[in-house]
Design an enzyme around this catalytic site. Structure first.
Site, PDB file in Angstrom:
ATOM      1  N   ASP A 197       0.814  -1.210   0.000  1.00 21.70           N
ATOM      2  CA  ASP A 197       0.000   0.000   0.000  1.00 21.70           C
ATOM      3  C   ASP A 197       0.848   1.261   0.000  1.00 21.70           C
ATOM      4  OD1 ASP A 197      -2.514   1.295   2.338  1.00 21.70           O
ATOM      5  OD2 ASP A 197      -1.845   1.931   0.361  1.00 21.70           O
ATOM      6  N   SER A 226      -0.413  16.829 -11.638  1.00 22.31           N
ATOM      7  CA  SER A 226      -0.627  16.573 -13.069  1.00 22.31           C
ATOM      8  C   SER A 226      -1.324  17.803 -13.644  1.00 22.31           C
ATOM      9  CB  SER A 226      -1.520  15.333 -13.234  1.00 22.31           C
ATOM     10  OG  SER A 226      -1.948  15.196 -14.586  1.00 22.31           O
TER      11      SER A 226
HETATM   12  O1  LIG Z   1      -5.536   4.964   2.628  1.00 22.83           O
HETATM   13  C1  LIG Z   1      -5.082   4.904   1.545  1.00 22.83           C
HETATM   14  C2  LIG Z   1      -4.403   3.673   1.045  1.00 22.83           C
HETATM   15  N1  LIG Z   1      -4.680   2.580   1.941  1.00 22.83           N
HETATM   16  C3  LIG Z   1      -6.015   1.980   1.779  1.00 22.83           C
HETATM   17  C4  LIG Z   1      -6.062   0.719   2.609  1.00 22.83           C
HETATM   18  C5  LIG Z   1      -7.434   0.146   2.630  1.00 22.83           C
HETATM   19  C6  LIG Z   1      -8.583   0.802   3.020  1.00 22.83           C
HETATM   20  N2  LIG Z   1      -9.627  -0.056   2.967  1.00 22.83           N
HETATM   21  C7  LIG Z   1      -9.190  -1.265   2.514  1.00 22.83           C
HETATM   22  C8  LIG Z   1      -9.867  -2.463   2.295  1.00 22.83           C
HETATM   23  C9  LIG Z   1      -9.141  -3.554   1.844  1.00 22.83           C
HETATM   24  C10 LIG Z   1      -7.765  -3.452   1.621  1.00 22.83           C
HETATM   25  C11 LIG Z   1      -7.087  -2.262   1.846  1.00 22.83           C
HETATM   26  C12 LIG Z   1      -7.818  -1.176   2.299  1.00 22.83           C
HETATM   27  N3  LIG Z   1      -5.141   5.891   0.635  1.00 22.83           N
HETATM   28  C13 LIG Z   1      -5.805   7.058   0.899  1.00 22.83           C
HETATM   29  S1  LIG Z   1      -5.030   8.567   0.880  1.00 22.83           S
HETATM   30  C14 LIG Z   1      -6.469   9.457   1.228  1.00 22.83           C
HETATM   31  C15 LIG Z   1      -7.511   8.581   1.370  1.00 22.83           C
HETATM   32  C16 LIG Z   1      -8.850   9.023   1.651  1.00 22.83           C
HETATM   33  C17 LIG Z   1      -9.049   9.893   2.706  1.00 22.83           C
HETATM   34  C18 LIG Z   1     -10.334  10.336   2.962  1.00 22.83           C
HETATM   35  C19 LIG Z   1     -11.421   9.913   2.165  1.00 22.83           C
HETATM   36  C20 LIG Z   1     -11.193   9.032   1.107  1.00 22.83           C
HETATM   37  C21 LIG Z   1      -9.910   8.560   0.853  1.00 22.83           C
HETATM   38  C22 LIG Z   1      -7.123   7.211   1.205  1.00 22.83           C
HETATM   39  C23 LIG Z   1      -8.026   6.061   1.341  1.00 22.83           C
HETATM   40  O2  LIG Z   1      -8.717   5.945   2.313  1.00 22.83           O
HETATM   41  N4  LIG Z   1      -8.001   5.138   0.344  1.00 22.83           N
HETATM   42  C24 LIG Z   1      -8.784   3.935   0.465  1.00 22.83           C
HETATM   43  C25 LIG Z   1     -10.172   4.121  -0.075  1.00 22.83           C
HETATM   44  C26 LIG Z   1     -10.516   5.268  -0.760  1.00 22.83           C
HETATM   45  C27 LIG Z   1     -11.816   5.426  -1.230  1.00 22.83           C
HETATM   46  C28 LIG Z   1     -12.747   4.404  -1.029  1.00 22.83           C
HETATM   47  C29 LIG Z   1     -12.367   3.247  -0.355  1.00 22.83           C
HETATM   48  C30 LIG Z   1     -11.073   3.101   0.122  1.00 22.83           C
END
Ligand SMILES: O=C(CNCCc1c[nH]c2ccccc12)Nc1scc(-c2ccccc2)c1C(=O)NCc1ccccc1
Length: 327
Positions: free
Chosen positions: A35, A199
């Site tokens: 991740d 971008s």
């Molecule tokens: O957290 C991560 C990467 N790890 C994810 C791990 C994970 C989170 N459920 C999981 C479920 C299964 C496996 C891994 C993961 N990226 C980032 S940066 C900013 C945001 C964010 C902040 C606020 C609001 C939205 C996004 C996210 C985010 O929540 N993405 C996941 C997501 C984004 C959108 C919809 C769903 C999930």
């Protein structure tokens, strides 16, 4: 020194990408989700309530001769989908693609939210964002890549994710044969702890390029490509049957539609995501869900797996830059 580990999609929708990781002595092999959008390496463990751990492979620190408890340390993380996990911390030897890091912080889950309990395709996450995003208290811990980088031939790693096929995470070297085009590098801003870049424009199908500054992150842990509403609305405007589906919380369309491609600028180059990758998954009958959706004004855009699948992405910590090459 280098490392090279295969990854594979977790399911028929490419919801996440899984890589086997060896932890401890003797090795305990766990399927983990790499991740680049977070900075904690956490696992289901012998400390996870057994009702939550059912169906997951677990890490048992007491069975590893090289594990050490980090006394007084704890961690807790909540993601944008409101999934979460928390627990305590060990150090142990963690081997990825043949490269071993000793004394790696392995965050053991004593609590996991239902999203993770139900997702038996992974037994935890390997955070590969910047160290500043790590949640361990009172002493922040380093990511596996950060610990590895000073011993690797080059302080870089690459992500090669593919639709319904194996890919790779390579550490310490760049296999340019994985790409069809040249690698274009852009600087990252490190303030938020992500692989964050800007971008300058986008294009839909064969259309003209539109100036639109996108501040986004390269995030292997997020399934979809999440961009500003103006871009997303303009894209689905080009899709005859597309509509915003409140129940699905996103744009859906007729599965038989021939979707336009989506291109985004990386420096003076562009990366083109073929329409086939944006026809993400069937929701019911003949209705499909789009791989390009809104970033809901969270203040940052997310170049998740749908975008990364179209490219070879180079995460260059040494030069604080991100490289993208068309695949
Ligand atoms: O957290 C991560 C990467 N790890 C994810 C791990 C994970 C989170 N459920 C999981 C479920 C299964 C496996 C891994 C993961 N990226 C980032 S940066 C900013 C945001 C964010 C902040 C606020 C609001 C939205 C996004 C996210 C985010 O929540 N993405 C996941 C997501 C984004 C959108 C919809 C769903 C999930």
């Amino acid at each position: 020194q280098t490392g090279s580990a295969p990854n594979h999609p977790s399911d028929s929708e490419d919801d996440e990408y899984i890589t086997n990781v060896s932890i401890g002595t003797p090795a305990q092999v766990l399927p983990l989700d790499f991740d680049t959008g977070s900075s904690d390496l956490w696992v289901f463990s012998s400390e996870t309530p057994s009702s939550s751990a059912r169906g997951h492979t677990i890490y048992t620190p007491s069975k590893s001769s090289t594990s050490k408890k980090v006394s007084g340390a704890s961690w807790s993380i909540t993601y944008g989908d409101n999934s979460s996990s928390s627990g305590d911390v060990y150090t142990d030897t963690v081997t990825i693609g043949g490269f071993s890091v000793t004394g790696q912080a392995v965050e053991s889950a004593t609590k996991v939210s239902t999203q993770f309990v139900q997702d038996t395709s992974n037994s935890g996450l390997v955070g590969l964002a910047l160290d500043s995003g790590n949640t361990v208290k009172p002493t922040k811990q380093k990511t596996w890549f950060s610990n590895a980088s000073s011993h690797l031939a080059q302080p870089v790693f690459t992500a090669d994710l593919n639709h319904q096929a194996d890919g790779s995470y390579n550490f310490g070297f760049i296999d340019t044969t994985l790409a069809s085009g040249p690698i274009t590098y852009v600087p990252i801003s490190t303030g938020n702890g992500f692989w964050e870049f800007t971008s300058a424009s986008y294009a839909i199908g064969g259309g003209s390029s539109k100036k639109h500054s996108t501040d986004g992150i390269a995030d292997t842990g997020t399934t979809l490509l999440l961009l500003d509403d103006t871009i997303v609305d303009a894209y689905y405007n080009q899709v005859e049957s597309a509509q915003y589906d409140d129940s699905q919380e996103g744009y859906t369309f007729d599965c038989s539609e021939d979707l336009p491609s989506f291109s985004f600028a990386v420096g003076s180059s562009t990366i083109t995501v073929p329409g086939s990758l944006i026809n993400f998954a069937p929701v019911d009958g003949n209705t499909c869900f789009g791989g390009l959706q809104s970033d809901d004004g969270i203040g940052i855009s997310i170049f998740g797996d749908v975008a990364i699948k179209a490219a070879l992405v180079v995460f260059d910590l040494g030069n604080k830059r991100l490289g993208w090459a068309q695949k």
